[in-house]
Design a protein around this motif. Structure first.
Motif, short mmCIF file in Angstrom:
data_model
loop_
_atom_site.label_atom_id
_atom_site.label_comp_id
_atom_site.label_asym_id
_atom_site.label_seq_id
_atom_site.Cartn_x
_atom_site.Cartn_y
_atom_site.Cartn_z
N LEU A 119 3.28 -24.16 -52.41
CA LEU A 119 4.04 -25.40 -52.48
C LEU A 119 3.92 -26.23 -51.21
CD1 LEU A 119 7.31 -24.11 -54.18
CD2 LEU A 119 5.27 -25.09 -55.26
N CYS A 120 4.01 -25.59 -50.05
CA CYS A 120 3.92 -26.32 -48.79
C CYS A 120 3.56 -25.36 -47.67
CB CYS A 120 5.23 -27.05 -48.47
SG CYS A 120 6.67 -25.96 -48.22
N ALA A 121 2.97 -25.91 -46.63
CA ALA A 121 2.63 -25.14 -45.43
C ALA A 121 2.98 -25.97 -44.21
CB ALA A 121 1.15 -24.77 -45.43
N ASP A 122 3.67 -25.35 -43.26
CA ASP A 122 4.14 -26.03 -42.06
C ASP A 122 3.83 -25.13 -40.87
OD1 ASP A 122 5.41 -27.52 -40.14
OD2 ASP A 122 7.44 -27.03 -40.78
N GLY A 123 2.66 -25.33 -40.26
CA GLY A 123 2.23 -24.41 -39.21
C GLY A 123 1.94 -23.05 -39.82
N ASP A 124 2.61 -22.01 -39.30
CA ASP A 124 2.42 -20.66 -39.83
C ASP A 124 3.30 -20.38 -41.04
OD1 ASP A 124 0.54 -20.02 -37.88
OD2 ASP A 124 2.08 -19.32 -36.47
N ALA A 125 4.24 -21.27 -41.34
CA ALA A 125 5.19 -21.02 -42.43
C ALA A 125 4.67 -21.63 -43.74
CB ALA A 125 6.55 -21.61 -42.09
N THR A 126 4.73 -20.81 -44.80
CA THR A 126 4.24 -21.24 -46.11
C THR A 126 5.26 -20.87 -47.18
OG1 THR A 126 1.95 -20.85 -45.43
CG2 THR A 126 2.37 -21.00 -47.79
N LEU A 191 10.61 -17.48 -55.45
CA LEU A 191 10.22 -18.45 -54.43
C LEU A 191 10.15 -17.69 -53.11
CD1 LEU A 191 9.74 -21.36 -53.40
CD2 LEU A 191 12.23 -21.60 -53.22
N VAL A 192 8.99 -17.72 -52.47
CA VAL A 192 8.74 -16.88 -51.28
C VAL A 192 8.31 -17.77 -50.11
CG1 VAL A 192 7.47 -14.92 -50.35
CG2 VAL A 192 8.00 -15.01 -52.80
N ALA A 193 8.90 -17.53 -48.95
CA ALA A 193 8.47 -18.21 -47.72
C ALA A 193 8.14 -17.16 -46.67
CB ALA A 193 9.56 -19.14 -47.21
N THR A 194 7.05 -17.36 -45.95
CA THR A 194 6.63 -16.45 -44.88
C THR A 194 6.22 -17.27 -43.67
OG1 THR A 194 4.36 -16.43 -45.74
CG2 THR A 194 5.81 -14.66 -46.47
N ASP A 195 6.37 -16.67 -42.47
CA ASP A 195 5.87 -17.32 -41.26
C ASP A 195 4.86 -16.43 -40.54
OD1 ASP A 195 7.49 -15.37 -40.18
OD2 ASP A 195 8.78 -16.74 -39.06
N GLY A 196 4.29 -15.51 -41.28
CA GLY A 196 3.24 -14.63 -40.76
C GLY A 196 2.55 -13.95 -41.93
N ARG A 197 1.31 -13.59 -41.78
CA ARG A 197 0.58 -12.98 -42.89
C ARG A 197 1.09 -11.57 -43.15
NH1 ARG A 197 -5.72 -14.35 -42.87
NH2 ARG A 197 -5.29 -14.11 -45.09
N LEU A 198 0.99 -11.14 -44.40
CA LEU A 198 1.44 -9.81 -44.78
C LEU A 198 0.44 -8.77 -44.29
CD1 LEU A 198 2.60 -10.47 -48.46
CD2 LEU A 198 3.88 -10.76 -46.33
N ARG A 199 0.92 -7.52 -44.19
CA ARG A 199 0.06 -6.38 -43.84
C ARG A 199 -0.03 -5.48 -45.06
NH1 ARG A 199 -0.43 -5.65 -38.18
NH2 ARG A 199 1.06 -6.87 -36.93
N PHE A 200 -1.12 -5.56 -45.80
CA PHE A 200 -1.31 -4.74 -46.99
C PHE A 200 -1.88 -3.38 -46.62
CE2 PHE A 200 -1.45 -9.03 -48.90
CZ PHE A 200 -0.48 -8.85 -49.86
N ASP A 201 -1.42 -2.36 -47.35
CA ASP A 201 -1.90 -1.00 -47.10
C ASP A 201 -3.27 -0.74 -47.72
OD1 ASP A 201 0.55 -0.81 -45.95
OD2 ASP A 201 1.27 0.87 -47.14
N GLY A 202 -3.52 -1.30 -48.90
CA GLY A 202 -4.75 -1.02 -49.63
C GLY A 202 -5.89 -1.94 -49.23
N LEU A 203 -7.13 -1.47 -49.44
CA LEU A 203 -8.32 -2.23 -49.06
C LEU A 203 -8.47 -3.48 -49.92
CD1 LEU A 203 -10.94 -2.64 -47.51
CD2 LEU A 203 -12.07 -1.09 -49.14
N LEU A 204 -8.35 -3.35 -51.25
CA LEU A 204 -8.55 -4.49 -52.13
C LEU A 204 -7.55 -5.62 -51.86
CD1 LEU A 204 -9.50 -2.81 -55.54
CD2 LEU A 204 -10.99 -3.98 -53.89
N PRO A 205 -6.26 -5.32 -51.69
CA PRO A 205 -5.34 -6.41 -51.35
C PRO A 205 -5.69 -7.09 -50.03
CG PRO A 205 -4.12 -4.53 -52.15
CD PRO A 205 -5.53 -4.07 -51.97
N ARG A 206 -6.20 -6.31 -49.06
CA ARG A 206 -6.56 -6.92 -47.77
C ARG A 206 -7.76 -7.85 -47.93
NH1 ARG A 206 -5.77 -1.64 -45.59
NH2 ARG A 206 -8.00 -1.40 -45.20
N ILE A 207 -8.69 -7.50 -48.82
CA ILE A 207 -9.83 -8.38 -49.08
C ILE A 207 -9.36 -9.64 -49.79
CG2 ILE A 207 -11.99 -8.61 -50.36
CD1 ILE A 207 -12.44 -5.62 -49.91
N ALA A 208 -8.51 -9.47 -50.81
CA ALA A 208 -8.01 -10.62 -51.56
C ALA A 208 -7.18 -11.55 -50.69
CB ALA A 208 -7.19 -10.13 -52.75
N GLN A 209 -6.54 -11.01 -49.67
CA GLN A 209 -5.67 -11.78 -48.81
C GLN A 209 -6.41 -12.96 -48.18
OE1 GLN A 209 -4.28 -9.70 -45.27
NE2 GLN A 209 -2.27 -10.66 -45.49
#
Length: 214
Positions: A119-126, A191-209
């Motif tokens: 929906l929107c991105a403001d610097g590191d926050a999405t 509705l999800v807001a983050t100000d930093g990228r997630l840390r996925f445990d699995g390889l495939l999610p990390r690639i998709a990220q």
């Protein structure tokens, strides 16, 4: 609507009242407040307190662009109107941004029926909408910053408890969880807001990220 059990923390509510949160966080707090009578009362108290503090301050020299800065902050703040009309999914601040209800969202597929819409991105926050089919689990992950998740439809469970419409989960860098949508026939929309990228445990999610910007 079921009773809301997970409420916005005071620090985020005060930040919203002061207009210092990123736009993505503003949107989530505004949507939560519009669904939550308790949060709306608390917000009114903080706004009144802020007004009282300002009235006690002496005069200060203003920057040449102070008006422009103030108007820019006001334009980013979301209204705290009441919830969606009967039959709707999205509260008023979200409907205003999207231009409609859930049917107006332009979803992009992630995997196994899960979809998202940034929906929107403001610097590191999405801020993004996340659609999770009933019974579907999200990849196990932790966080590099703060993640705010507001349930709009259905519900999900994680290590931090069960969340349903109106509930807000705030996860920090110490949170490690695997959200699973309720298996009751109703798909989950958050509705999800983050100000930093997630840390996925699995390889495939990390690639998709890399491609999904999460």
């Amino acid at each position: 609507m079921p009773a809301i059990r997970h409420h916005v923390p005071d620090d985020l509510l005060m930040g919203y009242a002061a207009g210092v949160l990123p736009q993505a966080f503003d949107l989530v707090v505004a949507a939560h407040v519009s669904l939550n009578d308790d949060a709306r009362v608390r917000l009114a108290g903080y706004e009144e307190l802020g007004g009282a503090v300002l009235s006690d301050l002496g005069e200060a020299e203003l920057a040449p662009d102070s008006l422009e800065q103030t108007l820019a902050k006001i334009s980013r703040m979301q209204p705290t109107e009441r919830s969606a009309p009967t039959g709707g999914v999205f509260p008023a601040p979200l409907r205003k941004m999207i231009g409609g209800d859930a049917s107006a969202v332009k979803w992009k597929s992630i995997a196994r029926g899960t979809k998202q819409a940034v929906l929107c991105a403001d610097g590191d926050a999405t801020a993004r909408l996340l659609y999770i089919p009933a019974g579907q689990a999200m990849p196990e992950h932790s966080h590099r910053g703060t993640e705010m998740t507001l349930v709009l439809q259905g519900g999900y469970s994680s290590e931090d408890g069960h969340f349903q419409r109106g509930d807000l989960e705030v996860a920090g860098q110490q949170t490690h969880h695997t959200p699973i949508a309720d298996d009751d026939g109703e798909d989950c929309i958050c509705l999800v807001a983050t100000d930093g990228r997630l840390r996925f445990d699995g390889l495939l999610p990390r690639i998709a990220q890399v491609f999904l910007r999460i």
